[in-house]
Design a protein around this motif. Structure first.
Motif, PDB file in Angstrom:
ATOM      1  N   SER A 106       0.496  -4.646  11.612  1.00 37.66           N
ATOM      2  CA  SER A 106      -0.815  -5.286  11.722  1.00 37.66           C
ATOM      3  C   SER A 106      -0.827  -6.631  10.995  1.00 37.66           C
ATOM      4  N   LEU A 107      -0.252  -6.677   9.792  1.00 40.70           N
ATOM      5  CA  LEU A 107      -0.212  -7.940   9.042  1.00 40.70           C
ATOM      6  C   LEU A 107       0.572  -9.015   9.797  1.00 40.70           C
ATOM      7  N   ASN A 108       1.646  -8.617  10.458  1.00 40.43           N
ATOM      8  CA  ASN A 108       2.404  -9.580  11.266  1.00 40.43           C
ATOM      9  C   ASN A 108       1.551 -10.133  12.404  1.00 40.43           C
ATOM     10  N   ARG A 109       0.768  -9.266  13.050  1.00 38.36           N
ATOM     11  CA  ARG A 109      -0.103  -9.726  14.134  1.00 38.36           C
ATOM     12  C   ARG A 109      -1.249 -10.575  13.593  1.00 38.36           C
ATOM     13  N   THR A 127     -13.653  -5.256   0.031  1.00 44.81           N
ATOM     14  CA  THR A 127     -14.742  -4.290   0.131  1.00 44.81           C
ATOM     15  C   THR A 127     -14.259  -2.871  -0.156  1.00 44.81           C
ATOM     16  N   ASN A 128     -13.043  -2.568   0.251  1.00 38.17           N
ATOM     17  CA  ASN A 128     -12.511  -1.215   0.058  1.00 38.17           C
ATOM     18  C   ASN A 128     -12.040  -0.938  -1.366  1.00 38.17           C
ATOM     19  N   LEU A 129     -11.849  -1.978  -2.166  1.00 35.22           N
ATOM     20  CA  LEU A 129     -11.372  -1.769  -3.533  1.00 35.22           C
ATOM     21  C   LEU A 129     -12.537  -1.493  -4.477  1.00 35.22           C
ATOM     22  N   GLN A 130     -13.301  -0.494  -4.127  1.00 37.33           N
ATOM     23  CA  GLN A 130     -14.373  -0.001  -4.985  1.00 37.33           C
ATOM     24  C   GLN A 130     -13.899   1.326  -5.563  1.00 37.33           C
ATOM     25  N   GLU A 146      -1.247  -1.018  -4.454  1.00 34.98           N
ATOM     26  CA  GLU A 146      -0.019  -1.704  -4.045  1.00 34.98           C
ATOM     27  C   GLU A 146      -0.153  -2.273  -2.630  1.00 34.98           C
ATOM     28  N   GLN A 147      -0.788  -1.536  -1.744  1.00 30.39           N
ATOM     29  CA  GLN A 147      -1.038  -2.047  -0.390  1.00 30.39           C
ATOM     30  C   GLN A 147      -1.880  -3.317  -0.446  1.00 30.39           C
ATOM     31  N   ALA A 148      -2.856  -3.329  -1.328  1.00 27.46           N
ATOM     32  CA  ALA A 148      -3.700  -4.519  -1.477  1.00 27.46           C
ATOM     33  C   ALA A 148      -2.871  -5.709  -1.942  1.00 27.46           C
ATOM     34  N   LYS A 149      -1.914  -5.466  -2.825  1.00 26.94           N
ATOM     35  CA  LYS A 149      -1.029  -6.538  -3.290  1.00 26.94           C
ATOM     36  C   LYS A 149      -0.177  -7.077  -2.140  1.00 26.94           C
ATOM     37  N   VAL A 150       0.285  -6.188  -1.264  1.00 26.63           N
ATOM     38  CA  VAL A 150       1.071  -6.609  -0.097  1.00 26.63           C
ATOM     39  C   VAL A 150       0.203  -7.457   0.831  1.00 26.63           C
ATOM     40  N   ILE A 151      -1.024  -7.010   1.075  1.00 32.71           N
ATOM     41  CA  ILE A 151      -1.951  -7.771   1.919  1.00 32.71           C
ATOM     42  C   ILE A 151      -2.157  -9.164   1.337  1.00 32.71           C
ATOM     43  N   LEU A 152      -2.396  -9.238   0.044  1.00 29.06           N
ATOM     44  CA  LEU A 152      -2.615 -10.527  -0.615  1.00 29.06           C
ATOM     45  C   LEU A 152      -1.388 -11.428  -0.468  1.00 29.06           C
ATOM     46  N   ALA A 153      -0.207 -10.883  -0.680  1.00 23.38           N
ATOM     47  CA  ALA A 153       1.016 -11.681  -0.572  1.00 23.38           C
ATOM     48  C   ALA A 153       1.266 -12.137   0.867  1.00 23.38           C
ATOM     49  N   GLN A 154       1.061 -11.245   1.813  1.00 28.12           N
ATOM     50  CA  GLN A 154       1.339 -11.565   3.218  1.00 28.12           C
ATOM     51  C   GLN A 154       0.342 -12.558   3.801  1.00 28.12           C
ATOM     52  N   ARG A 165     -10.772 -13.667  -4.681  1.00 26.48           N
ATOM     53  CA  ARG A 165     -11.628 -12.466  -4.766  1.00 26.48           C
ATOM     54  C   ARG A 165     -10.774 -11.200  -4.729  1.00 26.48           C
ATOM     55  N   LEU A 166      -9.806 -11.163  -3.800  1.00 27.03           N
ATOM     56  CA  LEU A 166      -8.961  -9.974  -3.690  1.00 27.03           C
ATOM     57  C   LEU A 166      -8.113  -9.797  -4.947  1.00 27.03           C
ATOM     58  N   ALA A 167      -7.568 -10.860  -5.487  1.00 22.72           N
ATOM     59  CA  ALA A 167      -6.778 -10.758  -6.723  1.00 22.72           C
ATOM     60  C   ALA A 167      -7.621 -10.174  -7.860  1.00 22.72           C
ATOM     61  N   GLU A 168      -8.865 -10.603  -7.963  1.00 21.27           N
ATOM     62  CA  GLU A 168      -9.774 -10.065  -8.986  1.00 21.27           C
ATOM     63  C   GLU A 168     -10.035  -8.578  -8.763  1.00 21.27           C
ATOM     64  N   LYS A 169     -10.256  -8.210  -7.505  1.00 23.78           N
ATOM     65  CA  LYS A 169     -10.545  -6.799  -7.186  1.00 23.78           C
ATOM     66  C   LYS A 169      -9.324  -5.916  -7.444  1.00 23.78           C
ATOM     67  N   ILE A 170      -8.137  -6.424  -7.149  1.00 28.02           N
ATOM     68  CA  ILE A 170      -6.913  -5.667  -7.425  1.00 28.02           C
ATOM     69  C   ILE A 170      -6.796  -5.398  -8.916  1.00 28.02           C
ATOM     70  N   LYS A 171      -7.027  -6.419  -9.705  1.00 31.30           N
ATOM     71  CA  LYS A 171      -6.952  -6.273 -11.162  1.00 31.30           C
ATOM     72  C   LYS A 171      -8.001  -5.264 -11.652  1.00 31.30           C
TER      73      LYS A 171
END
Length: 177
Positions: A106-109, A127-130, A146-154, A165-171
């Motif tokens: 999905s990330l590739n697409r 939104t899901n990182l609650q 970890e999946q969130a970190k992959v999404i952020l990197a990709q 925002r995502l980096a903050e939510k991951i932390k």
């Protein structure tokens, strides 16, 4: 047609498609998640001058329709056009693939799609990182982070505001581990 009308029509469609679905381990209607993703998009759009807000809002509200309902690509294409349907399809995990390959596929697409698709994927994970569902064990929570970190990197370089925002939510999600 105004963005408000398009939002309302799209929300109505998504609400009907997700009728009866609730957030995990909750009685809250699933449409709340869709609205939260759309809210992230509304705020992010204020920070980017070259951003198709209408498209991004439609994608935010429809992003789970193919994956989680009986909605087809062709139904979305007929109702909302090829661009929206293709964006939703990019955001949809391919259930024919092994589970461990679905997210990267999905990330590739998504990376081959317009920036608004990237933004919706980032907003979705934000939104899901609650607070995770009560039945998730520590390993499941750690895997989700970890999946969130992959999404952020990709998806780095797609939307600076949502990336921060995502980096903050991951932390912040570390409190649940």
């Amino acid at each position: 047609m105004t963005v408000q009308t398009i939002y309302q029509d799209t929300l109505r469609f998504a609400s009907i498609k997700h009728l009866g679905q609730t957030l995990p381990s909750s009685s809250i209607p699933y449409v709340v998640h869709l609205s939260n993703v759309a809210m992230e998009i509304l705020v992010a759009a204020q920070h980017h001058s070259d951003f198709n807000l209408t498209l991004a809002l439609q994608l935010a509200l429809l992003h789970d329709t193919i994956e989680d309902t009986d909605t087809t690509y062709y139904e979305l294409e007929e109702e909302f056009g090829t661009t929206v349907a293709s964006g939703v399809l990019a955001l949809t995990k391919n259930s024919a693939l092994p589970k461990e390959a679905r997210m990267m596929d999905s990330l590739n697409r998504i990376r081959e799609s317009v920036p608004e698709v990237w933004a919706v994927k980032l907003a979705d994970r934000i939104t899901n990182l609650q607070q995770p569902p009560a039945h998730w064990d520590t390993a499941k929570k750690a895997d989700y982070q970890e999946q969130a970190k992959v999404i952020l990197a990709q998806l780095s370089g797609g939307n600076t505001f949502l990336e921060h925002r995502l980096a903050e939510k991951i932390k912040a999600y570390s409190q649940y581990l």
